[in-house]
Write a protein that holds these residues in place. Structure first.
Motif, PDB file in Angstrom:
ATOM      1  N   ASN A   1       0.865  -1.167   0.000  1.00  0.00           N
ATOM      2  CA  ASN A   1       0.000   0.000   0.000  1.00  0.00           C
ATOM      3  C   ASN A   1       0.918   1.238   0.000  1.00  0.00           C
ATOM      4  N   GLY A   2       1.461   1.521  -1.188  1.00  0.00           N
ATOM      5  CA  GLY A   2       2.565   2.472  -1.306  1.00  0.00           C
ATOM      6  C   GLY A   2       3.855   1.760  -0.942  1.00  0.00           C
ATOM      7  N   SER A   3       4.999   2.290  -1.425  1.00  0.00           N
ATOM      8  CA  SER A   3       6.241   1.628  -1.006  1.00  0.00           C
ATOM      9  C   SER A   3       6.518   1.904   0.461  1.00  0.00           C
ATOM     10  N   ASP A   4       5.865   2.892   1.038  1.00  0.00           N
ATOM     11  CA  ASP A   4       5.978   3.081   2.490  1.00  0.00           C
ATOM     12  C   ASP A   4       5.632   1.800   3.238  1.00  0.00           C
ATOM     13  N   GLU A   5       4.592   1.098   2.773  1.00  0.00           N
ATOM     14  CA  GLU A   5       4.226  -0.138   3.464  1.00  0.00           C
ATOM     15  C   GLU A   5       5.265  -1.230   3.230  1.00  0.00           C
TER      16      GLU A   5
ATOM     17  N   MET B   1      11.401   7.946   5.820  1.00  0.00           N
ATOM     18  CA  MET B   1      10.708   6.750   6.292  1.00  0.00           C
ATOM     19  C   MET B   1      11.668   5.603   6.643  1.00  0.00           C
ATOM     20  N   TYR B   2      12.900   5.627   6.105  1.00  0.00           N
ATOM     21  CA  TYR B   2      13.834   4.544   6.432  1.00  0.00           C
ATOM     22  C   TYR B   2      14.126   4.523   7.932  1.00  0.00           C
ATOM     23  N   ALA B   3      14.467   5.691   8.470  1.00  0.00           N
ATOM     24  CA  ALA B   3      14.798   5.778   9.893  1.00  0.00           C
ATOM     25  C   ALA B   3      13.550   5.569  10.759  1.00  0.00           C
TER      26      ALA B   3
ATOM     27  N   LEU C   1      19.495   2.380  -0.372  1.00  0.00           N
ATOM     28  CA  LEU C   1      20.086   3.346  -1.303  1.00  0.00           C
ATOM     29  C   LEU C   1      18.975   3.785  -2.252  1.00  0.00           C
ATOM     30  N   ALA C   2      18.532   5.016  -2.117  1.00  0.00           N
ATOM     31  CA  ALA C   2      17.499   5.522  -3.029  1.00  0.00           C
ATOM     32  C   ALA C   2      18.190   5.957  -4.319  1.00  0.00           C
ATOM     33  N   TYR C   3      17.656   5.499  -5.461  1.00  0.00           N
ATOM     34  CA  TYR C   3      18.350   5.617  -6.755  1.00  0.00           C
ATOM     35  C   TYR C   3      17.351   6.018  -7.815  1.00  0.00           C
TER      36      TYR C   3
ATOM     37  N   ASN D   1      18.312   9.567  -5.364  1.00  0.00           N
ATOM     38  CA  ASN D   1      18.095   9.833  -3.948  1.00  0.00           C
ATOM     39  C   ASN D   1      17.086  10.975  -3.754  1.00  0.00           C
ATOM     40  N   ASN D   2      16.315  10.875  -2.703  1.00  0.00           N
ATOM     41  CA  ASN D   2      15.424  11.945  -2.242  1.00  0.00           C
ATOM     42  C   ASN D   2      15.933  12.389  -0.880  1.00  0.00           C
ATOM     43  N   PRO D   3      16.153  13.662  -0.607  1.00  0.00           N
ATOM     44  CA  PRO D   3      15.722  14.865  -1.336  1.00  0.00           C
ATOM     45  C   PRO D   3      16.779  15.476  -2.256  1.00  0.00           C
TER      46      PRO D   3
ATOM     47  N   VAL E   1      17.516  -1.136  -3.094  1.00  0.00           N
ATOM     48  CA  VAL E   1      17.683  -0.041  -4.043  1.00  0.00           C
ATOM     49  C   VAL E   1      16.272   0.489  -4.310  1.00  0.00           C
ATOM     50  N   ASP E   2      16.015   1.679  -3.774  1.00  0.00           N
ATOM     51  CA  ASP E   2      14.675   2.279  -3.814  1.00  0.00           C
ATOM     52  C   ASP E   2      14.565   3.142  -5.066  1.00  0.00           C
ATOM     53  N   GLU E   3      13.830   2.643  -6.043  1.00  0.00           N
ATOM     54  CA  GLU E   3      13.719   3.318  -7.344  1.00  0.00           C
ATOM     55  C   GLU E   3      12.388   4.056  -7.489  1.00  0.00           C
ATOM     56  N   ALA E   4      12.026   4.823  -6.476  1.00  0.00           N
ATOM     57  CA  ALA E   4      10.766   5.572  -6.519  1.00  0.00           C
ATOM     58  C   ALA E   4      10.710   6.519  -7.723  1.00  0.00           C
ATOM     59  N   TYR E   5      11.883   6.992  -8.176  1.00  0.00           N
ATOM     60  CA  TYR E   5      11.924   7.972  -9.280  1.00  0.00           C
ATOM     61  C   TYR E   5      12.423   7.359 -10.582  1.00  0.00           C
ATOM     62  N   GLN E   6      12.394   6.046 -10.683  1.00  0.00           N
ATOM     63  CA  GLN E   6      12.933   5.339 -11.848  1.00  0.00           C
ATOM     64  C   GLN E   6      12.357   5.841 -13.185  1.00  0.00           C
TER      65      GLN E   6
ATOM     66  N   ARG F   1       9.955  -0.182  -5.894  1.00  0.00           N
ATOM     67  CA  ARG F   1       9.445   0.934  -6.703  1.00  0.00           C
ATOM     68  C   ARG F   1       8.040   1.314  -6.251  1.00  0.00           C
ATOM     69  N   THR F   2       7.574   2.446  -6.773  1.00  0.00           N
ATOM     70  CA  THR F   2       6.225   2.910  -6.495  1.00  0.00           C
ATOM     71  C   THR F   2       5.670   3.522  -7.778  1.00  0.00           C
ATOM     72  N   ILE F   3       4.360   3.523  -7.941  1.00  0.00           N
ATOM     73  CA  ILE F   3       3.810   4.251  -9.084  1.00  0.00           C
ATOM     74  C   ILE F   3       3.322   5.642  -8.657  1.00  0.00           C
ATOM     75  N   SER F   4       3.638   6.020  -7.421  1.00  0.00           N
ATOM     76  CA  SER F   4       3.171   7.314  -6.902  1.00  0.00           C
ATOM     77  C   SER F   4       3.697   8.489  -7.698  1.00  0.00           C
ATOM     78  N   LYS F   5       5.004   8.524  -7.935  1.00  0.00           N
ATOM     79  CA  LYS F   5       5.619   9.697  -8.540  1.00  0.00           C
ATOM     80  C   LYS F   5       5.327   9.741 -10.037  1.00  0.00           C
ATOM     81  N   GLN F   6       4.808   8.640 -10.561  1.00  0.00           N
ATOM     82  CA  GLN F   6       4.532   8.509 -11.986  1.00  0.00           C
ATOM     83  C   GLN F   6       3.129   8.982 -12.340  1.00  0.00           C
TER      84      GLN F   6
ATOM     85  N   ILE G   1      -3.642   6.354  -5.437  1.00  0.00           N
ATOM     86  CA  ILE G   1      -4.161   4.988  -5.248  1.00  0.00           C
ATOM     87  C   ILE G   1      -3.285   4.147  -4.337  1.00  0.00           C
ATOM     88  N   ARG G   2      -2.067   4.617  -4.009  1.00  0.00           N
ATOM     89  CA  ARG G   2      -1.155   3.953  -3.088  1.00  0.00           C
ATOM     90  C   ARG G   2      -0.796   2.546  -3.557  1.00  0.00           C
ATOM     91  N   LEU G   3       0.206   2.449  -4.403  1.00  0.00           N
ATOM     92  CA  LEU G   3       0.685   1.135  -4.828  1.00  0.00           C
ATOM     93  C   LEU G   3       2.201   1.152  -5.018  1.00  0.00           C
TER      94      LEU G   3
HETATM   95  C1  LIG Z   1       8.011   9.081  -2.313  1.00  0.00           C
HETATM   96  C2  LIG Z   1       9.021   8.048  -1.955  1.00  0.00           C
HETATM   97  C3  LIG Z   1       8.641   6.773  -1.511  1.00  0.00           C
HETATM   98  C4  LIG Z   1       7.225   6.450  -1.095  1.00  0.00           C
HETATM   99  O1  LIG Z   1       6.369   6.249  -2.084  1.00  0.00           O
HETATM  100  P1  LIG Z   1       4.882   5.741  -1.832  1.00  0.00           P
HETATM  101  O2  LIG Z   1       4.761   4.581  -2.742  1.00  0.00           O
HETATM  102  O3  LIG Z   1       4.014   6.884  -2.219  1.00  0.00           O
HETATM  103  O4  LIG Z   1       4.724   5.321  -0.403  1.00  0.00           O
HETATM  104  C5  LIG Z   1       9.618   5.829  -1.280  1.00  0.00           C
HETATM  105  N1  LIG Z   1      10.914   6.115  -1.445  1.00  0.00           N
HETATM  106  C6  LIG Z   1      11.338   7.324  -1.847  1.00  0.00           C
HETATM  107  C7  LIG Z   1      12.785   7.589  -1.999  1.00  0.00           C
HETATM  108  C8  LIG Z   1      10.402   8.332  -2.094  1.00  0.00           C
HETATM  109  O5  LIG Z   1      10.827   9.556  -2.429  1.00  0.00           O
END
Ligand SMILES: *Cc1c(COP(=O)(O)O)cnc(C)c1O
Length: 362
Positions: A86-90, A115-117, A157-159, A161-163, A188-193, A214-219, A224-226
């Motif tokens: 339910n989002g990559s947060d979950e 959210m990692y910490a 490792l966000a790839y 990285n955010n922020p 390897v967190d590809e939220a922005y892939q 990965r997440t489809i949030s930023k896309q 919908i949180r996936l």
């Molecule tokens: C936004 C973000 C997430 C969380 O994405 P959700 O799927 O919306 O929970 C995860 N990792 C990084 C690096 C982000 O920036």
């Protein structure tokens, strides 16, 4: 003692709630959302699809159709499955709970995704933050030393990285994977892939300890949180036991399946955002007194470098002109006077640039 003192963990009572500012009436450039919606004909078709969903039934927790669509449409290598969140947060929370043996530690570069910490703490694990270098690249020597010292169960490792928005050196990530070995997993967190043009997904078969998340949030589908993650089958099987069985609701399942049938729309939107990112980077770089960091994501980090003018002052002046960005200056010493701005439509980016100019020269 009060009821909350009696029953709530001391560390939880000390937390402050995740703060989301009210953005009504503002140009919202603070949360890396895709500014584009679905075209009207697809909205219509989606409405019909959702009207037929059996809202009275629980989801079927295997999610076979959606998972197959993700595997085939989003480049998951043959022989690999995904676990949905339910989002990559979950997903971060699921991996944390699964790995939280007594004494287990979590390691990530800082500044990084908060959210990692947070998730490590809630699962009862110590978090080790390793500062990036001054130019916000990965400090590989410091990472390898920290891994030898702490033997973390989870390394993030966000790839990109955010922020910070940058891609870490892929050879450095490979060195981290080797150093961690079989004593931990590397996420390897590809939220922005979709905006990065590069991925570790094809490398899954080479590394038993690699998780690609990965997440489809930023896309374009933040609402919908996936999220999804892939890794070696033995690992995924354990994580799936921790996942709440019905964590993806039927509306999310149907919406994501529908949108993946029209993946070209998502790709066109991502391409438009990448083009706008290039224009915005060029325009920002031409403004004296601003340092612009490179970005492979759908946001840009910039530092205000004008004597007598702080990042917070510029943030406040932008807000007074109804432009909401993220003030990250207090997040970490390396981000002093830094602001993070989402890349949006040409019109919104132009409004942001104009507001920024008048914030710098009031
Ligand atoms: C936004 C973000 C997430 C969380 O994405 P959700 O799927 O919306 O929970 C995860 N990792 C990084 C690096 C982000 O920036």
């Amino acid at each position: 003692m009060s009821l909350t003192e009696n029953i709530i963990r001391a560390d939880v009572r000390l937390l402050s709630a995740y703060h989301v500012p009210d953005a009504s009436g503002l140009i919202k450039l603070d949360a890396m959302e895709n500014p584009y919606t679905l075209p009207a004909d697809l909205q219509q078709a989606l409405g019909q699809r959702l009207a037929a969903v059996a809202l009275n039934r629980y989801p079927v927790p295997a999610y076979a159709g959606l998972k197959a669509a993700i595997r085939s449409q989003l480049g998951v290598p043959a022989g690999f499955d995904v676990v949905l969140g339910n989002g990559s947060d979950e997903l971060i929370s699921i991996v944390s709970v699964a790995c939280a043996k007594p004494g287990a530690k979590v390691l990530a570069p800082l500044p990084g995704f908060v959210m990692y910490a947070m998730s490590a703490q809630l699962a009862g694990m110590e978090f080790i933050g390793v500062p990036l270098k001054f130019d916000l690249t990965l400090d590989l020597d410091a990472m390898l030393t920290a891994i030898r010292t702490h033997r973390p169960a989870i390394t993030y490792l966000a790839y990109p990285n955010n922020p910070t928005g940058n891609l870490f050196d892929p050879d450095a990530i490979l060195a981290v994977l080797r150093e961690v070995g079989d004593s931990g997993v590397v996420i390897v967190d590809e939220a922005y892939q979709p905006f990065a043009g590069t991925t570790f997904m094809p490398r899954l078969s080479e590394h038993d300890n690699l998780i690609v998340m990965r997440t489809i949030s930023k896309q374009g589908l933040a609402g919908i949180r996936l999220g999804y993650m892939s890794a070696a089958p033995a690992l995924l099987a354990e994580f799936d036991k921790v996942r709440p069985p019905y964590n993806i609701n039927v509306l999310t399942e149907a919406t994501a399946t529908f949108v993946l049938e029209h993946r070209d729309v998502l790709d066109q939107q991502a391409l438009a955002i990448c083009n706008e990112r290039a224009s915005l980077l060029a325009a920002l770089s031409a403004i004296p007194g601003i340092h612009v960091f490179p970005s492979a994501a759908n946001f840009i980090l910039l530092r205000i470098e004008r004597p007598g003018l702080s990042g917070t002052q510029v943030f406040d002046r932008l807000l007074a002109q109804k432009v909401l960005v993220k003030n990250v200056g207090k997040m970490h010493a390396l981000l002093e006077n830094c602001l993070r701005v989402t890349v949006s439509t040409p019109a919104e980016n132009a409004l942001f640039l104009a507001a920024l100019q008048s914030s710098l020269n009031p």
